[in-house]
Design a protein around this motif. Sequence first.
Motif, PDB file in Angstrom:
ATOM      1  N   HIS A  76       7.683 -10.754   4.078  1.00  0.00           N
ATOM      2  CA  HIS A  76       7.320  -9.496   3.434  1.00  0.00           C
ATOM      3  C   HIS A  76       5.800  -9.370   3.317  1.00  0.00           C
ATOM      4  O   HIS A  76       5.092 -10.364   3.182  1.00  0.00           O
ATOM      5  CB  HIS A  76       7.921  -9.403   2.024  1.00  0.00           C
ATOM      6  CG  HIS A  76       9.416  -9.525   2.000  1.00  0.00           C
ATOM      7  ND1 HIS A  76      10.049 -10.733   1.842  1.00  0.00           N
ATOM      8  CD2 HIS A  76      10.389  -8.593   2.134  1.00  0.00           C
ATOM      9  CE1 HIS A  76      11.358 -10.543   1.869  1.00  0.00           C
ATOM     10  NE2 HIS A  76      11.587  -9.255   2.040  1.00  0.00           N
ATOM     11  N   LEU A  77       5.325  -8.138   3.341  1.00  0.00           N
ATOM     12  CA  LEU A  77       3.966  -7.774   2.968  1.00  0.00           C
ATOM     13  C   LEU A  77       4.063  -7.119   1.601  1.00  0.00           C
ATOM     14  O   LEU A  77       4.840  -6.163   1.415  1.00  0.00           O
ATOM     15  CB  LEU A  77       3.373  -6.800   3.982  1.00  0.00           C
ATOM     16  CG  LEU A  77       2.042  -6.153   3.616  1.00  0.00           C
ATOM     17  CD1 LEU A  77       0.932  -7.197   3.577  1.00  0.00           C
ATOM     18  CD2 LEU A  77       1.687  -5.038   4.593  1.00  0.00           C
ATOM     19  N   ARG A  78       3.310  -7.619   0.622  1.00  0.00           N
ATOM     20  CA  ARG A  78       3.500  -7.189  -0.763  1.00  0.00           C
ATOM     21  C   ARG A  78       2.146  -6.904  -1.411  1.00  0.00           C
ATOM     22  O   ARG A  78       1.224  -7.705  -1.325  1.00  0.00           O
ATOM     23  CB  ARG A  78       4.241  -8.281  -1.531  1.00  0.00           C
ATOM     24  CG  ARG A  78       4.645  -7.947  -2.940  1.00  0.00           C
ATOM     25  CD  ARG A  78       5.500  -9.087  -3.510  1.00  0.00           C
ATOM     26  NE  ARG A  78       6.738  -9.239  -2.763  1.00  0.00           N
ATOM     27  CZ  ARG A  78       7.375 -10.407  -2.595  1.00  0.00           C
ATOM     28  NH1 ARG A  78       6.862 -11.517  -3.099  1.00  0.00           N
ATOM     29  NH2 ARG A  78       8.501 -10.457  -1.909  1.00  0.00           N
ATOM     30  N   TYR A  79       2.048  -5.742  -2.056  1.00  0.00           N
ATOM     31  CA  TYR A  79       0.857  -5.374  -2.822  1.00  0.00           C
ATOM     32  C   TYR A  79       1.230  -5.344  -4.302  1.00  0.00           C
ATOM     33  O   TYR A  79       2.221  -4.710  -4.681  1.00  0.00           O
ATOM     34  CB  TYR A  79       0.334  -3.996  -2.407  1.00  0.00           C
ATOM     35  CG  TYR A  79      -0.382  -3.979  -1.081  1.00  0.00           C
ATOM     36  CD1 TYR A  79      -1.775  -3.994  -1.031  1.00  0.00           C
ATOM     37  CD2 TYR A  79       0.320  -3.950   0.123  1.00  0.00           C
ATOM     38  CE1 TYR A  79      -2.444  -3.968   0.184  1.00  0.00           C
ATOM     39  CE2 TYR A  79      -0.339  -3.932   1.338  1.00  0.00           C
ATOM     40  CZ  TYR A  79      -1.718  -3.942   1.366  1.00  0.00           C
ATOM     41  OH  TYR A  79      -2.377  -3.921   2.564  1.00  0.00           O
ATOM     42  N   HIS A  88       3.768  -1.770  -3.316  1.00  0.00           N
ATOM     43  CA  HIS A  88       4.157  -1.564  -1.909  1.00  0.00           C
ATOM     44  C   HIS A  88       4.756  -2.855  -1.396  1.00  0.00           C
ATOM     45  O   HIS A  88       4.263  -3.943  -1.667  1.00  0.00           O
ATOM     46  CB  HIS A  88       2.951  -1.180  -1.044  1.00  0.00           C
ATOM     47  CG  HIS A  88       3.278  -1.115   0.422  1.00  0.00           C
ATOM     48  ND1 HIS A  88       3.798   0.013   1.006  1.00  0.00           N
ATOM     49  CD2 HIS A  88       3.181  -2.042   1.422  1.00  0.00           C
ATOM     50  CE1 HIS A  88       3.998  -0.202   2.301  1.00  0.00           C
ATOM     51  NE2 HIS A  88       3.631  -1.452   2.575  1.00  0.00           N
ATOM     52  N   GLU A  89       5.846  -2.716  -0.631  1.00  0.00           N
ATOM     53  CA  GLU A  89       6.430  -3.876   0.042  1.00  0.00           C
ATOM     54  C   GLU A  89       7.092  -3.397   1.329  1.00  0.00           C
ATOM     55  O   GLU A  89       7.738  -2.350   1.352  1.00  0.00           O
ATOM     56  CB  GLU A  89       7.457  -4.578  -0.844  1.00  0.00           C
ATOM     57  CG  GLU A  89       8.036  -5.826  -0.202  1.00  0.00           C
ATOM     58  CD  GLU A  89       8.886  -6.648  -1.169  1.00  0.00           C
ATOM     59  OE1 GLU A  89       8.284  -7.281  -2.062  1.00  0.00           O
ATOM     60  OE2 GLU A  89      10.121  -6.636  -1.039  1.00  0.00           O
ATOM     61  N   SER A  90       6.870  -4.157   2.393  1.00  0.00           N
ATOM     62  CA  SER A  90       7.474  -3.824   3.681  1.00  0.00           C
ATOM     63  C   SER A  90       7.784  -5.107   4.435  1.00  0.00           C
ATOM     64  O   SER A  90       7.175  -6.152   4.179  1.00  0.00           O
ATOM     65  CB  SER A  90       6.532  -2.928   4.501  1.00  0.00           C
ATOM     66  OG  SER A  90       5.289  -3.572   4.710  1.00  0.00           O
ATOM     67  N   THR A 382      -2.855   0.745   0.303  1.00  0.00           N
ATOM     68  CA  THR A 382      -1.754  -0.192   0.468  1.00  0.00           C
ATOM     69  C   THR A 382      -0.933   0.146   1.710  1.00  0.00           C
ATOM     70  O   THR A 382      -0.607   1.295   1.964  1.00  0.00           O
ATOM     71  CB  THR A 382      -0.824  -0.168  -0.760  1.00  0.00           C
ATOM     72  OG1 THR A 382      -0.345   1.158  -0.952  1.00  0.00           O
ATOM     73  CG2 THR A 382      -1.564  -0.613  -1.995  1.00  0.00           C
ATOM     74  N   GLY A 383      -0.616  -0.903   2.475  1.00  0.00           N
ATOM     75  CA  GLY A 383       0.230  -0.729   3.644  1.00  0.00           C
ATOM     76  C   GLY A 383      -0.459  -0.163   4.861  1.00  0.00           C
ATOM     77  O   GLY A 383       0.195   0.081   5.887  1.00  0.00           O
ATOM     78  N   ASP A 384      -1.770   0.081   4.801  1.00  0.00           N
ATOM     79  CA  ASP A 384      -2.489   0.643   5.940  1.00  0.00           C
ATOM     80  C   ASP A 384      -2.469  -0.349   7.103  1.00  0.00           C
ATOM     81  O   ASP A 384      -2.994  -1.459   6.994  1.00  0.00           O
ATOM     82  CB  ASP A 384      -3.932   0.936   5.535  1.00  0.00           C
ATOM     83  CG  ASP A 384      -4.702   1.718   6.588  1.00  0.00           C
ATOM     84  OD1 ASP A 384      -4.343   1.637   7.773  1.00  0.00           O
ATOM     85  OD2 ASP A 384      -5.674   2.404   6.206  1.00  0.00           O
ATOM     86  N   PRO A 385      -1.867  -0.001   8.260  1.00  0.00           N
ATOM     87  CA  PRO A 385      -1.785  -0.962   9.369  1.00  0.00           C
ATOM     88  C   PRO A 385      -3.132  -1.361   9.938  1.00  0.00           C
ATOM     89  O   PRO A 385      -3.267  -2.428  10.528  1.00  0.00           O
ATOM     90  CB  PRO A 385      -0.932  -0.225  10.417  1.00  0.00           C
ATOM     91  CG  PRO A 385      -1.077   1.226  10.084  1.00  0.00           C
ATOM     92  CD  PRO A 385      -1.208   1.278   8.586  1.00  0.00           C
ATOM     93  N   GLN A 388      -4.351  -4.771   8.497  1.00  0.00           N
ATOM     94  CA  GLN A 388      -3.522  -5.960   8.589  1.00  0.00           C
ATOM     95  C   GLN A 388      -4.096  -6.969   9.575  1.00  0.00           C
ATOM     96  O   GLN A 388      -4.990  -6.661  10.356  1.00  0.00           O
ATOM     97  CB  GLN A 388      -2.084  -5.561   8.986  1.00  0.00           C
ATOM     98  CG  GLN A 388      -1.433  -4.579   8.036  1.00  0.00           C
ATOM     99  CD  GLN A 388      -1.525  -5.023   6.586  1.00  0.00           C
ATOM    100  OE1 GLN A 388      -1.202  -6.160   6.262  1.00  0.00           O
ATOM    101  NE2 GLN A 388      -1.971  -4.133   5.716  1.00  0.00           N
TER     102      GLN A 388
END
Length: 396
Positions: A76-79, A88-90, A382-385, A388
């Motif tokens: 997971h990617l977690r903020y 945010h989580e993805s 948050t979550g900006d590709p 990453q």
Amino acid sequence: MIQHTGSRAIVVGGSIGGLTTALLLRRHGFSVDVFERNPEQLDNRGGGIVLQPITMKWFDGHSARRIDELSTSSHHLRYLGPGNEIVHESPAEWRYTSWGSVYRALLGDFDRDRYHLGECFCGFSQDADKVELQFVSGRREMADLVVFADGISSAGRRRLFPDLEREYSGYVGWRGTVREDQVSPETHALLDDALNYSIGDRTHVVLYTIPGMDGELEPGRRLLNYVWYRNVEAGAPLQELTTDMRGFECPVSVPAGQVQPRVIEELKASAPAELAPAAAEVMTQTENPYVQVVFDTRIPGMVDGRVAILGDAAFAARPHAAAGTAKAAHDAWTLHDHLAETTDITEALKRWEPGQLEVGNQLIDRVSAMGRRSQQTNTWTTGDPDLQFGLLGPGA
């Protein structure tokens, strides 16, 4: 694959990039020696590494070790928000290791009799056929190919480009590790199985789990690893921060145990106000955090006759893309591929250089933009590709 049997290669720098290069050159039939300036075997056991595919490539059938024996993973990617809420989580699969785990595995694959400690490079000369290296000890060595992989403070870079300067980013990275069983169960559960971010006003921290001090992979014995980026003005404020306990200024990093206690006290006092509680707990539980000065280094060339320079010795990029070891591995594997196409070493180096210069400059451009958004303009989302990990971009 063309072989270079009968040719000798010397790698200056015995870290991860240097060992990867040496192992790949040996596959081509080169007789390879590695010269490392430190007098004792390297063992930077605390530093975490985000593993990208190119970094893991050697362990896919070429090594005595498998990558899953050396690393942890998350899904997971977690903020985290200011109250530990997940903002945010993805899904995102990543694998992590410690610097020491990879180093020890690569050294185990190499011939230790040809790994020479305590040899400081100080100069070289070359003609059309050979390179002669000089060392502070008085030792002189001849080779058909020399590769400098001697890191951020590269003596090879200074020899090739004596006027080249590093460009300070305006901030430093505080680094450290804490064993999982040293934090609260709630913090452990929140940070587990994820690449975690906590974002503040012109600051951010990234946290993930790596193998334990001796490579342990059992939950509870693993380490929570972090990098916390904080802005520090150039000049006197930076000089004061990077003056170690002996009174010496450390322009690249101040190692664990040498950071001034009053600086660590201020750091830990600031953590609860600037970070999510879970991140702040990890920070305050760290016994000996250390500081890394964040800067960029671009190099105008990577080849001089029979001499090549790669990894951080060539392009030293900010850590945001987690591409330091990946860039070194990419340089080494592409050099391996070009040497497989011709017995003419100088021709192979000429063909290799343009592509690696392009990759290095693109990487510096990318991490500089990431740093500006997170530390200066405060436009990190948050979550900006685009923010990453990856060598050149998301998924690279």
